[in-house]
Design a protein around this motif. Sequence first.
Motif, PDB file in Angstrom:
ATOM      1  N   MET A  50     -14.878 -23.298 -36.003  1.00 50.38           N
ATOM      2  CA  MET A  50     -15.648 -22.178 -36.540  1.00 50.38           C
ATOM      3  C   MET A  50     -16.304 -22.618 -37.842  1.00 50.38           C
ATOM      4  O   MET A  50     -15.808 -23.521 -38.519  1.00 50.38           O
ATOM      5  N   HIS A  51     -17.437 -21.982 -38.173  1.00 50.38           N
ATOM      6  CA  HIS A  51     -18.053 -22.327 -39.450  1.00 50.38           C
ATOM      7  C   HIS A  51     -17.169 -21.862 -40.594  1.00 50.38           C
ATOM      8  O   HIS A  51     -16.916 -22.614 -41.537  1.00 50.38           O
TER       9      HIS A  51
ATOM     10  N   VAL B 163      -7.370 -25.902 -37.020  1.00 55.14           N
ATOM     11  CA  VAL B 163      -8.704 -25.322 -37.177  1.00 55.14           C
ATOM     12  C   VAL B 163      -9.618 -26.377 -37.789  1.00 55.14           C
ATOM     13  O   VAL B 163      -9.201 -27.163 -38.644  1.00 55.14           O
ATOM     14  N   ILE B 164     -10.864 -26.389 -37.321  1.00 55.45           N
ATOM     15  CA  ILE B 164     -11.883 -27.297 -37.853  1.00 55.45           C
ATOM     16  C   ILE B 164     -13.056 -26.431 -38.282  1.00 55.45           C
ATOM     17  O   ILE B 164     -13.616 -25.691 -37.469  1.00 55.45           O
ATOM     18  N   CYS B 165     -13.434 -26.503 -39.555  1.00 55.37           N
ATOM     19  CA  CYS B 165     -14.435 -25.592 -40.091  1.00 55.37           C
ATOM     20  C   CYS B 165     -15.322 -26.314 -41.105  1.00 55.37           C
ATOM     21  O   CYS B 165     -15.247 -27.527 -41.277  1.00 55.37           O
ATOM     22  N   GLY B 166     -16.169 -25.532 -41.774  1.00 54.23           N
ATOM     23  CA  GLY B 166     -17.052 -26.046 -42.820  1.00 54.23           C
ATOM     24  C   GLY B 166     -17.185 -24.987 -43.890  1.00 54.23           C
ATOM     25  O   GLY B 166     -16.205 -24.515 -44.437  1.00 54.23           O
ATOM     26  N   HIS B 167     -18.431 -24.668 -44.240  1.00 47.77           N
ATOM     27  CA  HIS B 167     -18.817 -23.547 -45.098  1.00 47.77           C
ATOM     28  C   HIS B 167     -18.667 -23.783 -46.590  1.00 47.77           C
ATOM     29  O   HIS B 167     -19.600 -23.544 -47.356  1.00 47.77           O
ATOM     30  N   ILE B 168     -17.506 -24.243 -47.071  1.00 46.56           N
ATOM     31  CA  ILE B 168     -17.280 -24.290 -48.517  1.00 46.56           C
ATOM     32  C   ILE B 168     -17.617 -25.650 -49.143  1.00 46.56           C
ATOM     33  O   ILE B 168     -17.399 -25.838 -50.346  1.00 46.56           O
ATOM     34  N   HIS B 169     -18.140 -26.590 -48.340  1.00 47.11           N
ATOM     35  CA  HIS B 169     -18.538 -27.906 -48.862  1.00 47.11           C
ATOM     36  C   HIS B 169     -17.370 -28.599 -49.568  1.00 47.11           C
ATOM     37  O   HIS B 169     -17.533 -29.224 -50.617  1.00 47.11           O
ATOM     38  N   HIS B 170     -16.203 -28.493 -48.975  1.00 52.46           N
ATOM     39  CA  HIS B 170     -15.000 -29.081 -49.575  1.00 52.46           C
ATOM     40  C   HIS B 170     -14.190 -29.725 -48.460  1.00 52.46           C
ATOM     41  O   HIS B 170     -13.388 -29.073 -47.803  1.00 52.46           O
ATOM     42  N   ALA B 171     -14.423 -31.020 -48.226  1.00 56.99           N
ATOM     43  CA  ALA B 171     -13.783 -31.732 -47.124  1.00 56.99           C
ATOM     44  C   ALA B 171     -12.267 -31.766 -47.319  1.00 56.99           C
ATOM     45  O   ALA B 171     -11.776 -31.919 -48.439  1.00 56.99           O
ATOM     46  N   ALA B 172     -11.534 -31.624 -46.217  1.00 56.10           N
ATOM     47  CA  ALA B 172     -10.077 -31.623 -46.313  1.00 56.10           C
ATOM     48  C   ALA B 172      -9.457 -31.987 -44.978  1.00 56.10           C
ATOM     49  O   ALA B 172     -10.035 -31.741 -43.916  1.00 56.10           O
ATOM     50  N   ASP B 173      -8.278 -32.573 -45.045  1.00 57.00           N
ATOM     51  CA  ASP B 173      -7.465 -32.889 -43.877  1.00 57.00           C
ATOM     52  C   ASP B 173      -6.014 -32.736 -44.317  1.00 57.00           C
ATOM     53  O   ASP B 173      -5.445 -33.623 -44.937  1.00 57.00           O
TER      54      ASP B 173
END
Length: 274
Positions: free
Chosen positions: A122-123, A203-213
């Motif tokens: 999801m975005h 969950v795999i997302c984006g939106h906040i421009h803050h890469a994380a794993d």
Amino acid sequence: MLRAKPHLRYRTLFISDVHLGTRTSQAQALLEFLRTHDADTIYLVGDIIDFWRVRRGAHWPQSHNDVLQKLLKRVRKGARLCFIPGNHDEGIRHFAGMHFGGIEIHKQTVHETATGKRYVVMHGDELDIVVRTAKWLAILGDHGYEFALWLNNPLNWIRRHLGFGFWSLSAYLKNRVKHAVSFIGAYEDAVAAEARKLDADGVICGHIHHAADRHIADIHYLNCGDWVESCTAVVERFDGSFQLIRWSADVAIEPAHELAVSVSDAVPSQQISG
């Protein structure tokens, strides 16, 4: 002299927040990344074209067109392309559930890994209370972020002449301002809760421009980051494991890609993925 960059193939590639149509989009960097990274399935996890700013006057150099052409070429060669629109390209959500020229459009979807684990894709703006309840405030914040990105250029021009390396004012503000840090934490918890509600493993997302794993309790949280500042993407290897890649012009990949394969050595995707 730089070594030739290897051409790597993965089971799945996840990209978000490219913001084509803006001056701050790192489209050329993404194009170079796509030239050396391939996948059987590609997810575009929202905000690929920035219609918010296009309406105010698009910035569309050839590199922005080349990115779209590169993705369409992958589809013609047999890749599966899933597009999950974000808030900046939300108009495309009206076409959710439809296919156009081999491109699938979904509001959100569930990706199953090679090992059978389920990840919600999801975005993420759906869980951003500012975007949901006060779009004008989100647009105002977008202007502020755009201004901070613009300031990166003159600041780094000065730093280069003083012998210093690149430094991102916008990233510094995002990582240091108390409210921004607490917003990121709240957002990540909300996205993880959504995955938990859907009985997913991650969950795999984006939106906040803050890469994380990372793991949030029992949920594997992956954020693709962006192609405005960090130039990051998430990949799934053929064994079902994930990696967050941070791209730069000088270093094609981070280490530990032994489970990706050279495109020239890859067997057909249906044989790899079972």
